[in-house]
Design an enzyme around this catalytic site. Structure first.
Site, PDB file in Angstrom:
ATOM      1  N   ASP A   1      29.643   8.809  62.309  1.00  0.00           N
ATOM      2  CA  ASP A   1      29.376   9.282  60.950  1.00  0.00           C
ATOM      3  C   ASP A   1      28.807  10.702  60.959  1.00  0.00           C
ATOM      4  O   ASP A   1      29.161  11.525  60.111  1.00  0.00           O
ATOM      5  CB  ASP A   1      28.415   8.335  60.222  1.00  0.00           C
ATOM      6  CG  ASP A   1      29.044   6.976  59.982  1.00  0.00           C
ATOM      7  OD1 ASP A   1      30.136   6.922  59.392  1.00  0.00           O
ATOM      8  OD2 ASP A   1      28.446   5.960  60.393  1.00  0.00           O
TER       9      ASP A   1
ATOM     10  N   ASP B   1      29.376  13.013  55.295  1.00  0.00           N
ATOM     11  CA  ASP B   1      30.398  11.968  55.387  1.00  0.00           C
ATOM     12  C   ASP B   1      29.868  10.816  54.535  1.00  0.00           C
ATOM     13  O   ASP B   1      28.945  10.114  54.948  1.00  0.00           O
ATOM     14  CB  ASP B   1      30.592  11.522  56.837  1.00  0.00           C
ATOM     15  CG  ASP B   1      31.591  10.382  56.950  1.00  0.00           C
ATOM     16  OD1 ASP B   1      32.636  10.431  56.281  1.00  0.00           O
ATOM     17  OD2 ASP B   1      31.315   9.430  57.713  1.00  0.00           O
TER      18      ASP B   1
ATOM     19  N   GLU C   1      33.302  15.170  52.151  1.00  0.00           N
ATOM     20  CA  GLU C   1      34.617  14.545  52.243  1.00  0.00           C
ATOM     21  C   GLU C   1      34.964  13.869  50.920  1.00  0.00           C
ATOM     22  O   GLU C   1      34.130  13.204  50.315  1.00  0.00           O
ATOM     23  CB  GLU C   1      34.600  13.523  53.380  1.00  0.00           C
ATOM     24  CG  GLU C   1      35.944  12.928  53.688  1.00  0.00           C
ATOM     25  CD  GLU C   1      35.898  12.011  54.891  1.00  0.00           C
ATOM     26  OE1 GLU C   1      36.096  10.794  54.705  1.00  0.00           O
ATOM     27  OE2 GLU C   1      35.650  12.508  56.013  1.00  0.00           O
TER      28      GLU C   1
END
Length: 166
Positions: free
Chosen positions: A144, A13, A72
């Protein structure tokens, strides 16, 4: 054909100050939690932050030996400057992965949420809860780290019926 009976996926992330990571293992098509956490970068200067991110991602890869990076994609919401910094941090993580011979897969945030929660616009708390449930964790992972684990789970779910090649 899978490269081995067992392989690991590193989920990231991205963030320029806090970058979540999560490692899961696929063994006989069963997913197992390996590790997760956050890379926290304190430096003010962006080149130093990027260097620290690169070093930390490289260390995580060397320690846990994943063969796949699921990361991501960046989206621009309101602040273009923040999106650019995020893109730089994301790029550094991808370079670290490629240097260590990982296959890199990118996923849109809504696709990750859809794969894990079943809803593309899920709240962070829903992602945390489903990651805990899917990986049989004793507690909710930090946000996270949960997002990073969700990226890895997304890849595992989307690739479940397809061969993985490097």
């Amino acid at each position: 054909m899978y490269p081995t009976d067992s392989y690991r996926i590193l989920g990231i992330d991205p963030g320029s100050r806090v970058m979540g990571f999560g490692v899961i293992e696929m063994r006989a098509r069963q997913l197992t939690y390996v590790s997760s956490g956050c890379i926290r970068v304190e430096a003010e200067a962006m080149p130093i932050r990027l260097h620290e991110i690169f070093q930390n991602v490289t260390q995580i890869i060397q320690q846990y030996q994943p063969i796949i990076l699921a990361i991501e994609q960046v989206f621009v919401y309101r602040n273009v400057a923040s999106a650019l910094k995020l893109g730089q941090a994301r790029g550094v993580a991808m370079v670290a992965a490629v240097q260590q011979n990982l296959a890199v897969y990118e996923y849109a945030p809504n696709l990750i949420k859809q794969a894990v929660v079943g809803k593309g616009h899920a709240e962070k708390a829903q992602v945390q809860y489903m990651v805990k449930l899917l990986l049989n964790l004793p507690a909710l992972p930090p946000s996270d780290a949960a997002d990073a684990l969700a990226a890895a789970l997304c890849h595992a779910h989307l690739q479940k019926n397809q061969p993985i090649t490097r």
